[in-house]
Each structure stands twice: as C-alpha cells, then as structure tokens.
Design a protein around this motif. Structure first.
Motif, short mmCIF file in Angstrom:
data_model
loop_
_atom_site.label_atom_id
_atom_site.label_comp_id
_atom_site.label_asym_id
_atom_site.label_seq_id
_atom_site.Cartn_x
_atom_site.Cartn_y
_atom_site.Cartn_z
N PHE A 128 -1.08 -17.45 -0.81
CA PHE A 128 -0.41 -17.77 -2.07
C PHE A 128 -0.27 -19.29 -2.13
O PHE A 128 0.19 -19.91 -1.19
N ASN A 187 7.21 -11.70 1.69
CA ASN A 187 6.09 -10.82 1.31
C ASN A 187 5.00 -10.87 2.37
O ASN A 187 4.46 -9.83 2.77
N GLY A 190 11.20 -3.03 -2.36
CA GLY A 190 11.01 -4.15 -3.29
C GLY A 190 11.10 -3.70 -4.73
O GLY A 190 11.05 -2.50 -5.03
N THR A 191 11.28 -4.68 -5.61
CA THR A 191 11.47 -4.37 -7.02
C THR A 191 10.31 -4.85 -7.86
O THR A 191 10.21 -4.54 -9.04
N GLY A 192 9.42 -5.65 -7.28
CA GLY A 192 8.34 -6.21 -8.08
C GLY A 192 8.81 -7.39 -8.92
O GLY A 192 8.14 -7.82 -9.86
N SER A 213 -4.06 -12.89 2.64
CA SER A 213 -3.87 -13.56 1.35
C SER A 213 -3.36 -14.98 1.58
O SER A 213 -2.69 -15.25 2.58
N ILE A 218 0.27 -8.97 -10.39
CA ILE A 218 1.45 -9.02 -9.52
C ILE A 218 2.46 -10.10 -9.89
O ILE A 218 3.59 -10.07 -9.45
N ILE A 271 -5.00 -8.32 -1.23
CA ILE A 271 -4.73 -7.74 -2.55
C ILE A 271 -6.05 -7.61 -3.30
O ILE A 271 -6.80 -8.60 -3.43
N LYS A 331 5.96 -8.90 5.22
CA LYS A 331 6.02 -7.48 4.86
C LYS A 331 4.63 -6.86 4.86
O LYS A 331 4.44 -5.74 5.32
N PHE A 332 3.65 -7.59 4.34
CA PHE A 332 2.32 -7.00 4.17
C PHE A 332 1.33 -7.39 5.28
O PHE A 332 0.13 -7.34 5.08
N GLU A 368 6.04 -5.53 -11.38
CA GLU A 368 4.69 -5.07 -11.04
C GLU A 368 4.46 -5.18 -9.55
O GLU A 368 4.80 -6.17 -8.92
N GLN A 369 3.83 -4.15 -8.99
CA GLN A 369 3.42 -4.21 -7.60
C GLN A 369 1.95 -3.85 -7.54
O GLN A 369 1.47 -3.07 -8.36
N ALA A 370 1.20 -4.44 -6.60
CA ALA A 370 -0.24 -4.25 -6.57
C ALA A 370 -0.56 -2.77 -6.48
O ALA A 370 -1.39 -2.24 -7.21
N ASP A 430 -1.38 -15.54 5.06
CA ASP A 430 -1.15 -14.45 6.02
C ASP A 430 -2.46 -13.79 6.42
O ASP A 430 -3.50 -14.05 5.81
N GLY A 474 10.07 -10.35 -7.34
CA GLY A 474 10.01 -11.58 -6.55
C GLY A 474 8.99 -12.59 -7.06
O GLY A 474 9.32 -13.75 -7.33
N LEU A 475 7.75 -12.16 -7.23
CA LEU A 475 6.70 -13.09 -7.65
C LEU A 475 6.90 -13.53 -9.10
O LEU A 475 6.58 -14.66 -9.46
P1 ADP Z 1 8.18 -6.90 -4.30
O1 ADP Z 1 7.75 -7.49 -3.02
O2 ADP Z 1 9.65 -6.85 -4.50
O3 ADP Z 1 7.51 -5.59 -4.58
P2 ADP Z 1 6.85 -9.17 -5.53
O4 ADP Z 1 6.83 -9.59 -6.95
O5 ADP Z 1 7.34 -10.13 -4.54
O6 ADP Z 1 7.72 -7.86 -5.48
O7 ADP Z 1 5.41 -8.71 -5.13
C1 ADP Z 1 4.67 -7.91 -6.01
C2 ADP Z 1 3.57 -7.20 -5.30
O8 ADP Z 1 2.55 -8.10 -4.90
C3 ADP Z 1 3.98 -6.51 -4.02
O9 ADP Z 1 4.56 -5.26 -4.26
C4 ADP Z 1 2.64 -6.37 -3.31
O10 ADP Z 1 1.93 -5.26 -3.81
C5 ADP Z 1 1.90 -7.64 -3.74
N1 ADP Z 1 1.99 -8.70 -2.72
C6 ADP Z 1 2.79 -9.77 -2.75
N2 ADP Z 1 2.59 -10.56 -1.67
C7 ADP Z 1 1.63 -9.98 -0.95
C8 ADP Z 1 0.97 -10.30 0.29
N3 ADP Z 1 1.27 -11.43 0.98
N4 ADP Z 1 0.02 -9.46 0.74
C9 ADP Z 1 -0.29 -8.35 0.04
N5 ADP Z 1 0.29 -7.99 -1.11
C10 ADP Z 1 1.24 -8.78 -1.62
#
Ligand code: ADP
Length: 638
Positions: free
Chosen positions: A205, A112, A174-176, A203, A157, A149, A115-116, A162-164, A144, A178-179
């Motif tokens: 985590f 993640n 992504g599927t939302g 961010s 999230i 967020i 990716k972001f 759920e995605q932000a 990162d 992972g977290l």
């Molecule tokens: P996915 O990545 O498959 O969409 P996740 O559950 O891993 O699902 O993440 C959920 C959401 O959290 C992401 O879609 C994103 O909007 C937000 N997110 C997660 N990690 C980060 C990050 N490092 N920086 C910004 N946004 C993040």
C-alpha cells in the motif's frame, strides 16, 4: 465506553482469581474493539460531513512512526512475522503535520498487513518524493508478504464498507471502513493512496502526504554524537535481511562502521577472519531469535571461541520477556532492545553499552517530568461511573478528591475549601462546565475564591472544543475516555504553570480544617493502596499497622548500630526487612530503603551515611502519621 474500559482497567489492578482476570480481559478487549468500530463510524461520518479538520504541529517522524509500529509488535510476533520501520536518512527529523491522523493511517495499513499475512514480514518505509521550499511530499509504503488482493478488487477496497472478499469477513473481522477513512485522510493531507498487489505474493500500500518543513529541522543523524562514534566497528547479526539493512543504515548515519552477518556461523567467521589491518569489532548487535543457532548460543560461542570481548546488544522480539531476559542474564548480556527497533532506542542502547556518559546526559534532558505532589482536587462530574473512575485514578496517585455533581455544587464547594485544581466536566445538569467556569473566574477576579487551574474533561472530540473551553477560561483540556497518562500530564502541567496557591489567602469563609490539611506534610504512605493490599478489611489494616509500629523502632536501632559497626550483613538484612514493610504501605521511603540495602551490601558506607539520617527522620514522620491514622480509624469523627 469511558466507564467500561476505565473501570475494567482499575478492576484488573485488584486481587482477582485467574478466571475472573481472564473474563475481565475479555470485557476489556471487546470494549476496545467496540470502541474502535465506534471511532471508525464517527470518523467516517465526520469526514463525509466535511467536519473533520486536520491540525499541524511539529512531529519527530522517526519517533512517531517507530512508536506506532511498536504498538503492533505483539500482534506481529504472535504470528511470527518480522515487523520493521525504515525512514530514509533524507527525511528530515521533524516535519509539521497532523501526527495523530498520520498514525491512524499507518496503524490501519500495518494492522491490515499483519492481519492478511501468515508468514514473512511487514515493513513500513518512508522516503522523500518531492521537496519544495516550505513543503515536503513524503512517500509511505506498507509492504507485506501476505495473501495479496486480486486486480478486480483493488479499486473497490477503498470504498466504505467494502472488503476484497466478503466471505472472509468472519475469519478476519473488520468493518471495511479502515481504508475508506485512511484514503480520505491522505487526500486531506494533499496526497493519495493506491495499492500494488498480486494474489499470493503480498501487497504494497502506497500513500503520498504533504508536510510542512520545520524551521529548526536538522537531518536525521545527531551530529554531536558522530564525533564519539566515528568509525567504530559494529557487527550486526540478524537472519532477516530487511532488519540487517535498516540497522546498518542507522549505524552508518551516526558514522559507525557496520558489518552484517546473516547467521551465527557467518558472524563467527567474520570475527575470526578479521583483516589484521582493520580495527577489531567494538560492539555486536545480535538478534535473539534466529533459526538453527539462536543469538544466546552465538554469544556463548563468541565468548568461548573468539577474542571478541566487547559489549553485546541483544535484540528481543518475544513478548515473553521474562524468559528471554533470563537467557540474557545467563549469557552475560546486560543491554537489550525490543523489536521493532526505533532509531532512538538503538542510540540509547549504544550509549549505555559503551558507557558514553556525556552523550547520555544529553539524552536525559528529554526525561518526562516527575509526578506532581499530592493535590486537593475538585471533581465536577455528574456521571457516577466517571466519578468512580476519576476518584480511583486520582486517589491512586495520592491526591485528595472532593466531588461535585454539577457546576452549581462545584461553586458551593469552592467557598468551603481551597483546591489546587478543578477537573470540570462540560455537560452537566443545573449548571454546565462552561457557565460554571465563567462564574468561578468572576468570583476569583473579585478575590472571593482563590485562583486555581481548571481542566476541562469532556467527551466532545470535535475540533474547536479545545478552543471553546480555553475561551471560557479553562487552562487545559483532557478528552474522554480518560487515559491515565494524559490526565496525569495535564495535572502536572496545570500545577507547574500556575502560581503556587498562597496557603494564607483568605477565602470567603474563614478557613477551617482544610487550610491546616493543606499545610500538613506529604503523607508517607498510600492508604488506598494499602487498603487494597489488606483486602479492604479494617481489622486487618489495624493489625498490620500495629505490627509495623511495634517492630520498626527496633529494626531502625539495629540498622543504625550495624552501620556504626560496619556490619554489612546485619545492616543489609535490616534494610531489606524495612524495605518489605514499607512496600506494604506503598511508601515512597521504600526506594531509600532499597538504596540503603544495596549500599550496605556493597559495604559502601559513604552512601549509607549520606542516606541514613534523612531516612531515620522520615521513618519517624511515617510512624507518627500511621499513629494518627490509627486514631482516626478508632474515632472516625475526630
Ligand atoms: P477491514 O480491514 O476493516 O475489513 P479495510 O478498509 O481496512 O477494512 O480493508 C478493506 C479490505 O481490503 C479488507 O477486508 C481486505 O479484504 C482488503 N485488504 C486490506 N489490506 C490488505 C492487505 N494488506 N492484504 C490483503 N488484503 C487487504
């Protein structure tokens, strides 16, 4: 998925046009991501159903996390991000916990973060939060410098699906899930997960997780090495501060005395202005990719303009190693590391570059075991695709495979022939793997068929399956999709831990051809790979073998003569030509030819004399094996 991914990998190993390879790569990567989604959904439903159980086994955290971070190196590098892993020296070397699940969480958060994030760095940092007598609470941070967020989305999230920002789904995929999975896993590990973030400022985590303390666990630095390295002055050059600090800390852990520089100019200055009371630098660790003056140019300047003549370790980050490796050679650097750097990688490099051979011997004990000898394998598997995949892999490793389509057939095959190992699928029609194993073990107990290890091969991935298979009398277990390294390791383990099969042991039927096949010497060529080389054209295969048989005796005679006459040039050429022909047959003798070539070139006649007799011997064996093969081709029933 097993068949699609496995067969694509096999196909990619065959001659293909560039376009075909490209299409196939797409099939492979799409299958991998589909597999990712399937695994997420399965994991999530398992957790929700309360069916997921964590395991606990000793893990070396630095290795474990270092390897996890490495899997993301290419992704990070393609976005020009710096990726690093830091484990505080207070964290013990090994802890007890579910390493696979920890890796899953770390990779999810790091994935993640990459990716972001469009520029800057991604760092995994581990510290000790609290330590009790037999347990340890560790604090992990994934930091990162990405998009961040918004506050209002930060709690959401961690929920499933759920995605932000739902509108960015298309851009980022992504599927939302992972977290949601990661935070639940962390909870099962006795911890929790949260995020600190500010839009535009990245961010972090955080998660806490509990681990068991290992009895033998020693503190991070390998003490026996410190004596050799104590006080050694090292110059570290990297434009990224996080990396500099991590490297300096690793060096300090081993008793080295590091000095850091942020760019080439500062490095040169530090080398020149060294305090006369201090020892000179004995080693430099230099990042290849720095702005302005890169690491390679720095090495050139160091050699041209300063007195420093010590060894250099180059840190490379590019997945395009060819080009960087060529640059290393140009500037005379022989040792390099690929970022992100694991502590053990750095130690190996230092040991190599300073030629601390005593320490190296210690490191070598951990080498993986050799590939097993050629085995007779019974494969009980009903799916045609999986059969093909397994046969493809096993024959590539030089094993002979007999296929049975179900458990009943497997038992019948056993009475016809001796096997070194049985690979047993669990779900099969007529007689499943568990019942078949029970029957086989009974037959073996009665002495009706010889003993041999049975490895379960199953798509079941639930905890407890392993136990079920072992209870049924199996020796080991590999899960599908079959991963070549796992299968290979299981085979090695199986034959290692089993008493060698007695070739003369009676079977229920009189041993006919197979027994003599079992005692035949190991084949000195790999027919499957050779056929691939000649595009599976039997006529071409015959021509090549005939050509080899016609030419080789003369090459051998000349090699032996030139060796007697100490004619380095001729001997080198002969060994080189032989090496080329042996490569066509993917023969294990190729490496001896290579040794001979190198030794002849260096005029190292002692080595030549020690290798040549056995080599000649084996070359004769290979010749006769190839003649037999030709005969078989001419008369397939014989
Ligand atoms: P996915 O990545 O498959 O969409 P996740 O559950 O891993 O699902 O993440 C959920 C959401 O959290 C992401 O879609 C994103 O909007 C937000 N997110 C997660 N990690 C980060 C990050 N490092 N920086 C910004 N946004 C993040």
């Amino acid at each position: 998925m097993n068949a699609i991914i496995g067969m694509s990998e096999l196909l990619l190993d065959t001659p293909l046009s560039a376009q075909q390879a490209d299409y196939l790569q797409t099939v492979l990567s799409s299958s991998m991501s589909l597999m990712g989604i399937i695994n997420d959904v399965l994991d999530f439903s398992k957790i929700e159903a309360g069916r997921l159980e964590l395991e606990a086994y000793p893990i070396d955290l630095r290795e474990w996390l270092g390897d996890s971070v490495k899997t993301l190196a290419i992704r990070a590098h393609s976005k020009s991000l710096e990726l690093a892993c830091h484990v505080d020296p207070a964290v013990p070397k090994s802890v007890r916990g579910d390493g696979m699940r920890l890796r899953q969480v770390a990779i999810n958060l790091l994935g993640n973060a990459i990716k972001f994030t469009d520029e800057g760095e991604v760092l995994l940092d581990v510290t000790v939060e609290e330590s009790y007598e037999d347990r340890l609470l560790l604090h992990f941070r994934v930091r990162d410098t990405g998009v961040g967020i918004p506050k209002e989305h930060q709690a959401r999230i961690f929920d499933a699906f759920e995605q932000a920002d739902m509108s960015t789904t298309r851009k980022f995929g992504g599927t939302g899930l992972g977290l949601a999975i990661s935070s639940r896993l962390v909870k099962m590990m006795g911890g929790r997960m949260w995020v600190e973030s500010e839009p535009g400022h990245g961010s972090t985590f955080h998660f806490l997780a509990e681990f068991g303390v290992c009895e033998t666990s020693e503190k991070a630095p390998a003490r026996r090495m410190t004596a050799v390295l104590d006080g050694l002055r090292v110059l570290i050059v990297d434009d990224n501060e996080t990396n500099r600090d991590i490297l300096a800390e690793m060096c300090k852990n081993w008793g080295l005395n590091p000095v850091s520089a942020a760019d080439a100019a500062e490095a040169l200055q530090k080398i020149r202005n060294l305090d006369p009371c201090k020892d000179p630098f004995e080693l430099a660790i230099i990042d290849a990719g720095m702005p302005d003056i890169d690491g390679f140019s720095l090495v050139e300047s160091i050699h041209g303009e300063t007195d420093f003549a010590g060894p250099v370790i180059m840190m490379l980050s590019s997945p395009d190693r060819q080009e960087e490796l060529a640059r290393c050679q140009e500037v005379g650097v022989r040792t390099y590391l690929i970022k992100p750097i694991k502590q053990s990688d750095l130690m190996d490099a230092i040991v190599t570059v300073l030629d601390l051979s005593i320490v190296r011997e210690v490191a070598q004990v951990a080498q993986p075991p050799e590939q097993t000898r050629s085995l007779n394998i019974l494969l009980a598997e009903d799916s045609l695709a999986n059969q093909k995949l397994a046969i493809g892999l096993l024959s590539r490793w030089g094993h002979q495979v007999t296929v049975a389509n179900n458990g009943r057939e497997a038992i019948n095959r056993l009475s016809e022939k001796n096997f070194d190992v049985i690979l047993m699928d669990i779900q099969m029609p007529e007689l499943d793997g568990i019942s078949a194993t029970a029957e086989i073990r009974e037959l073996q107990a009665d002495g009706k068929v010889p003993l041999c290890p049975i490895i379960a091969m199953t798509a079941h991935a639930m905890k407890g399956d392993r136990e079920r298979c072992i209870e049924a009398g199996m020796d080991d277990y590999v899960s599908k999709p079959i991963r070549p390294p796992e299968l290979s390791k299981a085979l090695t383990r199986a034959v290692e831990h089993y008493p060698q099969r007695d070739e003369n042991e009676p079977t229920s039927e009189p041993p006919a051809a197979p027994a003599s096949a079992a005692t035949a010497p190991q084949e000195l060529f790999n027919w499957t790979n050779f056929l691939e080389t000649v595009l599976n054209d039997p006529r071409l295969a015959k021509d090549v073998v005939n050509g080899y048989l016609a030419e080789t005796p003369q090459l051998m005679t000349q090699l032996e003569q030139s060796t007697r006459q100490r004619n380095s040039e001729l001997a080198t050429r002969m060994a080189h030509t032989l090496k080329g022909s042996l490569r066509t047959f993917d023969s294990p003798l190729e490496s001896s030819a290579k040794t001979l070539e190198a030794a002849a070139k260096d005029g190292d006649w002692e080595t030549v004399a020690s290798v040549l007799p056995e080599f000649s011997n084996q070359m004769e064996q290979l010749e006769s094996q190839l003649r037999d093969k030709l005969q078989q081709l001419a008369n397939p029933r014989g």
